[in-house]
Scaffold this motif. Sequence first.
Motif, mmCIF file in Angstrom:
data_model
loop_
_atom_site.group_PDB
_atom_site.id
_atom_site.type_symbol
_atom_site.label_atom_id
_atom_site.label_comp_id
_atom_site.label_asym_id
_atom_site.label_seq_id
_atom_site.Cartn_x
_atom_site.Cartn_y
_atom_site.Cartn_z
ATOM 1 N N ASN A 129 0.793 -1.008 0.874
ATOM 2 C CA ASN A 129 -0.231 0.193 -0.149
ATOM 3 C C ASN A 129 0.760 0.987 -0.415
ATOM 4 O OD1 ASN A 129 -3.078 -0.966 -0.454
ATOM 5 N ND2 ASN A 129 -2.498 -1.753 2.476
ATOM 6 N N LEU A 130 2.204 0.935 -0.321
ATOM 7 C CA LEU A 130 2.980 2.913 -0.197
ATOM 8 C C LEU A 130 2.542 3.000 -1.423
ATOM 9 C CD1 LEU A 130 6.648 1.065 0.568
ATOM 10 C CD2 LEU A 130 5.076 1.958 1.847
ATOM 11 N N ALA A 131 2.674 3.579 -2.524
ATOM 12 C CA ALA A 131 1.814 4.057 -3.671
ATOM 13 C C ALA A 131 0.562 4.956 -3.301
ATOM 14 C CB ALA A 131 1.709 3.116 -5.264
ATOM 15 N N PHE A 132 -0.780 3.720 -2.113
ATOM 16 C CA PHE A 132 -1.648 4.102 -2.400
ATOM 17 C C PHE A 132 -1.964 5.363 -1.121
ATOM 18 C CE2 PHE A 132 -5.651 3.361 0.738
ATOM 19 C CZ PHE A 132 -6.394 4.313 0.347
ATOM 20 N N VAL A 133 -0.558 5.224 0.262
ATOM 21 C CA VAL A 133 -0.993 6.503 0.987
ATOM 22 C C VAL A 133 0.022 7.291 0.764
ATOM 23 C CG1 VAL A 133 0.175 6.541 3.255
ATOM 24 C CG2 VAL A 133 -0.428 4.417 2.546
ATOM 25 N N HIS A 134 0.614 7.693 -0.282
ATOM 26 C CA HIS A 134 1.591 8.317 -1.311
ATOM 27 C C HIS A 134 0.635 9.044 -1.608
ATOM 28 C CE1 HIS A 134 5.677 8.771 -0.613
ATOM 29 N NE2 HIS A 134 6.248 7.405 -0.466
ATOM 30 N N GLY A 135 -0.597 8.399 -2.786
ATOM 31 C CA GLY A 135 -1.405 8.978 -3.315
ATOM 32 C C GLY A 135 -2.429 9.713 -2.012
ATOM 33 N N LEU A 136 -2.873 9.395 -1.027
ATOM 34 C CA LEU A 136 -3.392 10.534 -0.719
ATOM 35 C C LEU A 136 -2.809 11.672 -0.143
ATOM 36 C CD1 LEU A 136 -4.219 7.874 2.049
ATOM 37 C CD2 LEU A 136 -6.174 8.174 0.621
#
Length: 272
Positions: A129-136
């Motif tokens: 989920n690293l990219a997902f949280v960056h996207g937040l």
Amino acid sequence: MKSCDGRTVGDLSGEVVELGGGVSSFKPGDKVIAMSFPKCGGLAEYAVAPASLTVARPPEVSAAEGASLPAAAGTALQQLKTAGVRFDGSAAGPKNMLVTAASGGVGHYAVQLAKLAGMHVTATCGARNLAFVHGLGADEVLDYKTPEGAALRSPSGKKYDAVAHCAPAAPWSVFKAALADTGGVVVDVTPGVAATVTSFLQKLTFSKKKLVPLILMPKKEEMEWLVDMAKQGKLKTTIDSKYPLSRAEEAWAKSMEGHATGKIIVEIAATE
């Protein structure tokens, strides 16, 4: 209220069917979002919710999004407020925040709310989920299974003024080392006995570094504010998965695993 839409266990998104005595702010047929607090009875075709914790759902906010806001986003908002975060555009309050379990139901809201308040946000989550949280909007993201993530160590070396702790219990020593030398606060949504004792002892010693167990106290005005943020597109809900009512037990089991990305929704089909 008749549920014709999505909901989490204690959060409802549906249509008003009948009003209690003295309720004049709604009418049958209104689309609303509600929280059945404190009984948390949401998994039913019909549910009762207090008018004091019921707000209108605008068309810009889907039923599934609406059902996700009261408890999860409400918890994140109260976490940040407890930590001294302000949403009035002022420069007051903490500047650097850590959000743990940032890809979860509460955490993914906490990241967005902290960025709305103008904070620098470091977040922890699983590797997938690293990219997902960056996207937040998180400025820095750590895999919690790495040595740096386990130590809550900011890649840029920043110390935290505030921590929104949404993950399982962690030793106070880890938080203490990560907080700013001038002081800071950890607001814990999953406090156990150790956290409660630690918080009590810190009050006795007037510690500059504090752990605060959070007890959610739902407020209608906060629900309305969150719905408005969602309406404006400033606060987005990520839906991990949706289940029909007949599979509510599966939804609950998945929630208890603690690895959902965003929110899990139980839906009840509309009937004419």
